[in-house]
Structure formats: C-alpha cells, structure tokens
Design an enzyme around this catalytic site. Structure first.
Site, PDB file in Angstrom:
ATOM      1  N   CYS A 347      40.369  40.238  35.058  1.00 49.46           N
ATOM      2  CA  CYS A 347      39.238  40.776  35.659  1.00 49.46           C
ATOM      3  C   CYS A 347      38.293  39.981  35.148  1.00 49.46           C
ATOM      4  O   CYS A 347      37.628  40.097  34.245  1.00 49.46           O
ATOM      5  CB  CYS A 347      39.902  42.057  34.442  1.00 49.46           C
ATOM      6  SG  CYS A 347      38.651  43.013  34.663  1.00 49.46           S
ATOM      7  N   GLU A 348      38.074  39.783  36.308  1.00 55.57           N
ATOM      8  CA  GLU A 348      37.002  38.294  35.766  1.00 55.57           C
ATOM      9  C   GLU A 348      36.727  38.103  36.927  1.00 55.57           C
ATOM     10  O   GLU A 348      37.487  37.040  37.348  1.00 55.57           O
ATOM     11  CB  GLU A 348      37.109  37.552  34.168  1.00 55.57           C
ATOM     12  CG  GLU A 348      36.087  36.470  33.926  1.00 55.57           C
ATOM     13  CD  GLU A 348      36.836  35.770  32.631  1.00 55.57           C
ATOM     14  OE1 GLU A 348      35.683  35.069  32.921  1.00 55.57           O
ATOM     15  OE2 GLU A 348      36.970  36.496  32.038  1.00 55.57           O
TER      16      GLU A 348
END
Ligand SMILES: *Cc1c(COP(=O)(O)O)cnc(C)c1O
Length: 423
Positions: A347-348
């Site tokens: 999640c980046e």
C-alpha cells in the site's frame, strides 16, 4: 552474457525451467546462475591478467549479493571479499574466503567490528577518516596487533550514475582528500598499531563511462608517487568497484577488457599490487526475481495494472533508484503485446516496478522474471508489510538448491518478544 534463455518455449536458468523452481519453492523467489557468476568473475580476472595488471586481489563486494552460497561460488574461484560490516566479514568467512582475501571498507566501522576484522587477519582495512585511523590504531594495539590499512581517498570526480550511488565527489561522505591522504599516510607510518600499505578509492556504482574513472585513477597514481617520494612504501592500489552492467535499454557499459586496458594505461609503470571491489558487474546479470501475476486490473481511465506477488520489499531498486529492469514472461503466449503498469501489492505508490511498459500479454497466474536482479536485489530485501523474506535459489547446470529458504510465519513471529509489562 547470462544463462537465462528460452528453451522449448519457456525461460530457463541454465538447464532448469523456471516453472519447476516456482512449483518447488513458490514465488516470489530469486534465482541465480552459477555459470554466470563464474563467467563474470573469470572474464574480469582474465582481463586484468591480459592487460598486464599482475594477479590482483579481486574482492567481490559482498553487499551486492551476500548469499553465502553465492560467496562460496566466487570464493572457490579465488575471489576475495570486500565487506562493509562484521556481518559481511562473517558471511565471507562462512563461505570459506580466508581473511587474507578480505577487505574491510565502510565509513563508520564500530570498534567491535575493527577488532573482529583484526582477529581474523583481514588483508586490508580501508580507513575513511582521521578519527577512524586513530580508532584502528588504538584497537589494534589493545589486541597486540598491527592493522594493515589503506587510506580511502575521495578523488572528487563526477562519475554519473544515480545520485544515491555516486560516492566520488568531495561533498559525499566517503574518504579523505588527496592532501589529507598524504598526511594521514605519513602519520600512519609512525603509528605502532597500523601499517599503511596502500591507497584506495571507489567513485560510485553503475558507471558506464570510463573517462571519470580514468581521471580518478590518474589522480590516484599521482598520490602513490607523491607518497613514495616522501620515502614511504606503497604496495597496494585499491581501485574499488563501480563498473556498470547492461540493464537492457540503458547505456552499454565498457567491457572488462576496455576497463582493464584503461587501468593499465592510467597506471603504467607503477609497480603495485592492484585490488578491485566489483559487485554489480559480477552479480547483477547472474540473477532474476521470479514472480507470479496475481491479477490484471484494468481501470476505466485506461490504465492496466499487472499486480504481482513480488513487491518493493523484495526488489527495492525501482523504488529507490528509479531502476529499470527488463521484464520477461516465463512462458511467452505469443506476439501480442499490451501496455502495463507493473506493481506490487504494498500500500504505497512507490511499490511500482515500472509504468507504461509494453510487454507480451500476460494473465493472472503467469510467471514473469525481472532480469538483472542478482545485485542489490535480495541483499536489500526486507519484511516490510510483514511479508516473508524472499527466498533464494542457486542453479548449477540441471540442478538447483534453495540457498535461503522462505521463512515460515512462525519464524517471523519468533524473532520478536513481548515486553515484561505487557501481557
Ligand atoms: C558498493 C561498493 C563497491 C561495489 O560497487 P559495485 O558498483 O557494485 O561494483 C565497492 N567498493 C565499495 C567501497 C563500495 O561501497
């Protein structure tokens, strides 16, 4: 040249189909070719010999790929090890590389690391600053030893490459200036705990132009001559690593033969033992990261995401250095292509391997390989997002061995402990 080729419609590492490794070990997984590692080492060694550079110490830079089986593969051919921590020295020793072929580099060596290096008789400690010289002198005397040191010089040249891996400018944290090196060398010669044997430099990584290297090496030659003119002996000249490798659509790096010929020219007539610290050029094209497509996610705006089971924690180079890796399907389906953003599940936004890449059409479940991932791949991997540390496989001919197994989730949890006040 490397040993990853399509045979019978599918990508192999030497004689082993990558699908077989994926089935046996799962994905993501790094796969290394012994033949490529061996070839890169011997081509470089032979180039040095052919250029008349004698029998240099080729100290493979452990940080590029520090797997002990990789180190042993190279050590068995006579390679030494360039190390930057006690952990790396321990890895080199565990791989059977003797202390006399180990160089200890690094900007901030701790006293316990210096002591460990001395106890194991490393060939050379590359001293990077005046305070460090005094520390090495003191630690060696405490142990009743005399440390063999080289002074690391920062030649103040611009070598290109990515800013995060450029090390040879005066503004970088590495090494001392030429005038300081002369002074430190003379001081060191009068210290009871050290014996200066040489000077060292390393100007950066992924360098594809010989000109800045040559400029640096000519300056290094001048330094050796000035130190000798003061009546001191200089036995060794350590010229570091840094030669680039072909990362597919990138500038073609010079050949080992051209590199060696340039060094011979820059140092002609200088009677020294050479040392080199190549990392990337030995390991990069000897390894791939094998990954599976989780799914293909098409966004209404037209972007097509290839979501993989590999992520930036497994291969950090694209996020960290904007690095380009060629991506090849393991079983190409045909000639049809599509444009993809290739991403990991973290999640980046940084967890993007590449954008707008034209690739052969891929579907969920397909295997693909990030090429040229043998250097600064697994050695920079982490458990970020509590993903299991990526395993490593070494191939030799038609055999393969898991040289770092994938840990279990229990292994991961067992490394941590609660605090006494928590129940
Ligand atoms: C990183 C490093 C190397 C190896 O660099 P490559 O670009 O991988 O060849 C060699 N010497 C020192 C001191 C280093 O820090």
């Amino acid at each position: 040249m490397n040993h990853f080729e399509v045979q019978g419609g599918e990508l192999h590492c030497e004689g082993v189909p990558l699908t077989r490794i994926a089935e046996a070990v799962g994905t993501p997984v790094y796969v290394y070719s012994s033949a490529t590692l061996e070839r890169h080492y011997t081509v470089l060694r032979d180039a040095f010999v052919d250029a008349g550079l004698g029998q240099p110490l080729i100290a493979y830079a452990v940080k590029a790929n520090s797997n002990v089986a990789v180190l042993r593969t190279l050590g068995n051919l006579g390679a030494g090890a360039d190390t930057v921590s006690e952990g790396e020295i321990r890895r080199a020793l565990a791989a059977g590389i003797p202390g006399e072929r180990i160089v200890f580099s690094g900007v901030g060596k701790a006293e316990h690391e210096i002591a460990f290096a001395l106890e194991h008789g490393v060939a050379e400690i590359n001293v990077e600053s005046e305070p460090e010289l005094h520390t090495v002198n003191r630690v060696a005397q405490q142990l009743g030893k005399r440390a063999t040191v080289a002074i690391r010089v920062n030649p103040d040249v611009e070598a290109g490459g990515h800013a995060k891996i450029s090390t040879g400018k005066a503004e970088n944290k590495f090494g001392v200036s030429f005038s300081e090196a002369e002074r430190l060398y003379a001081n060191a010669a009068n210290m009871a705990g050290v014996r200066p044997v040489g000077v060292a430099c390393h100007i950066g990584s992924q360098i594809t132009d010989l000109a800045p290297m040559k400029a640096a090496f000519i300056k290094m030659r001048g330094l050796v001559e000035r130190i000798r003119a003061e009546g001191l002996t200089v036995e060794r000249l350590d010229l570091g690593g840094g030669l680039g490798v072909p990362y597919f659509n990138q500038p073609e790096p010079p050949s080992p033969a051209d590199y060696a010929a340039m060094i011979a020219e820059a140092t002609r007539g200088l009677d020294v033992q050479f040392a080199f610290e190549p990392g990337r050029m030995i390991a990069a094209n000897a390894g791939i990261l094998l990954s599976r497509v989780q799914h293909v996610h098409e966004r209404p705006e037209g972007r097509r995401f290839l979501v993989l089971d590999a992520a930036m924690n497994d291969l950090l180079r694209p996020a960290m250095y904007d690095a380009y890796h060629d991506i090849r399907p393991v079983k190409p389906r045909g000639d049809e292509t599509a444009t993809y953003d290739v991403v990991g599940p973290i999640c980046e936004t940084g967890d993007t391997f590449t954008r707008d890449r034209v690739l052969p059409v891929l579907e969920a479940g397909d295997l693909l390989a990030f090429m040229s991932a043998g250097a600064y791949g697994a050695s920079m991997s982490s458990e970020y997002n509590s993903r299991l540390l990526v395993p490593e496989v070494l191939v030799k001919g038609d055999q393969f061995a898991v040289v770092r197994p994938r840990p279990t989730y229990q292994d991961m949890l067992d490394k941590e402990h609660s605090a006494p006040w928590l129940t």
